[in-house]
Design a protein around this motif. Sequence first.
Motif, short mmCIF file in Angstrom:
data_model
loop_
_atom_site.label_atom_id
_atom_site.label_comp_id
_atom_site.label_asym_id
_atom_site.label_seq_id
_atom_site.Cartn_x
_atom_site.Cartn_y
_atom_site.Cartn_z
N GLN A 38 0.82 -1.21 0.00
CA GLN A 38 0.00 0.00 0.00
C GLN A 38 0.86 1.26 0.00
O GLN A 38 0.56 2.21 -0.72
CB GLN A 38 -0.95 -0.01 1.20
CG GLN A 38 -2.03 -1.04 1.09
CD GLN A 38 -2.83 -1.21 2.37
OE1 GLN A 38 -2.40 -0.82 3.45
NE2 GLN A 38 -4.00 -1.82 2.25
N THR A 39 1.92 1.26 0.79
CA THR A 39 2.82 2.42 0.82
C THR A 39 3.48 2.61 -0.54
O THR A 39 3.54 3.74 -1.05
CB THR A 39 3.88 2.26 1.92
OG1 THR A 39 3.22 2.15 3.18
CG2 THR A 39 4.85 3.44 1.94
N GLY A 40 3.96 1.53 -1.14
CA GLY A 40 4.57 1.63 -2.46
C GLY A 40 3.60 2.19 -3.48
O GLY A 40 3.96 3.06 -4.28
N THR A 41 2.36 1.72 -3.44
CA THR A 41 1.36 2.18 -4.39
C THR A 41 0.99 3.64 -4.16
O THR A 41 0.85 4.41 -5.12
CB THR A 41 0.10 1.29 -4.32
OG1 THR A 41 0.49 -0.06 -4.63
CG2 THR A 41 -0.97 1.73 -5.30
N LEU A 42 0.87 4.04 -2.92
CA LEU A 42 0.54 5.43 -2.60
C LEU A 42 1.60 6.39 -3.13
O LEU A 42 1.29 7.36 -3.82
CB LEU A 42 0.37 5.60 -1.09
CG LEU A 42 0.00 6.99 -0.60
CD1 LEU A 42 -1.42 7.34 -1.03
CD2 LEU A 42 0.13 7.05 0.92
N TYR A 43 2.85 6.08 -2.83
CA TYR A 43 3.94 6.94 -3.31
C TYR A 43 4.07 6.87 -4.83
O TYR A 43 4.38 7.88 -5.47
CB TYR A 43 5.26 6.56 -2.63
CG TYR A 43 5.40 7.18 -1.27
CD1 TYR A 43 6.27 8.24 -1.05
CD2 TYR A 43 4.66 6.71 -0.19
CE1 TYR A 43 6.40 8.82 0.19
CE2 TYR A 43 4.79 7.27 1.06
CZ TYR A 43 5.66 8.33 1.25
OH TYR A 43 5.78 8.89 2.49
N PHE A 44 3.87 5.70 -5.39
CA PHE A 44 3.91 5.52 -6.84
C PHE A 44 2.89 6.46 -7.49
O PHE A 44 3.20 7.20 -8.43
CB PHE A 44 3.63 4.07 -7.17
CG PHE A 44 3.87 3.64 -8.60
CD1 PHE A 44 4.29 4.51 -9.59
CD2 PHE A 44 3.68 2.31 -8.95
CE1 PHE A 44 4.51 4.09 -10.90
CE2 PHE A 44 3.90 1.87 -10.25
CZ PHE A 44 4.31 2.76 -11.22
N PHE A 45 1.67 6.42 -6.97
CA PHE A 45 0.59 7.21 -7.54
C PHE A 45 0.88 8.70 -7.47
O PHE A 45 0.79 9.42 -8.47
CB PHE A 45 -0.72 6.91 -6.82
CG PHE A 45 -1.86 6.68 -7.74
CD1 PHE A 45 -2.35 7.68 -8.56
CD2 PHE A 45 -2.47 5.44 -7.80
CE1 PHE A 45 -3.41 7.45 -9.41
CE2 PHE A 45 -3.52 5.20 -8.65
CZ PHE A 45 -3.99 6.20 -9.46
N PHE A 46 1.21 9.19 -6.29
CA PHE A 46 1.43 10.62 -6.12
C PHE A 46 2.61 11.12 -6.95
O PHE A 46 2.54 12.19 -7.56
CB PHE A 46 1.62 10.99 -4.66
CG PHE A 46 0.34 11.00 -3.88
CD1 PHE A 46 -0.74 11.75 -4.30
CD2 PHE A 46 0.22 10.26 -2.73
CE1 PHE A 46 -1.93 11.77 -3.59
CE2 PHE A 46 -0.97 10.26 -2.00
CZ PHE A 46 -2.04 11.02 -2.43
N HIS A 47 3.67 10.34 -7.00
CA HIS A 47 4.83 10.79 -7.75
C HIS A 47 4.64 10.63 -9.25
O HIS A 47 5.21 11.39 -10.04
CB HIS A 47 6.10 10.10 -7.23
CG HIS A 47 6.49 10.66 -5.90
ND1 HIS A 47 5.93 10.23 -4.73
CD2 HIS A 47 7.33 11.66 -5.57
CE1 HIS A 47 6.43 10.93 -3.74
NE2 HIS A 47 7.28 11.82 -4.22
#
Length: 119
Positions: A38-47
Amino acid sequence: MNWIAIAALNLASAVALGAFGAHGLKSVANPEQLAWWQTGTLYFFFHALGLLLIGVLIKYFGFNQLPAWLLQVGIILFAGSLYLMALGAPRWFGAITPMGGLFMIAGWVCLAIVAFKNN
């Protein structure tokens, strides 16, 4: 480099990987692995969204490409290392995650510098 297209591919990948984590990993991963995903996906999305913005700045305002490169490398290292650990890679992959974060920070700082210079 077509950063708008790269950002769009990143965003599509973030959606697909987020869905995989929510549905495909839910029954086989432990809570810590799911949190990494979830953390990887969240940062992936925002960046990836940030990369889209930078792509527009490059294409229409002639901004330097360095912030985009830094963000893309950061996305790969940060999210990629978390995804790999969530899929069972050794925990030492977690040492790569902060390097990805540093690349992301450097990308945003570089964008600020480029924006000040373009003012």
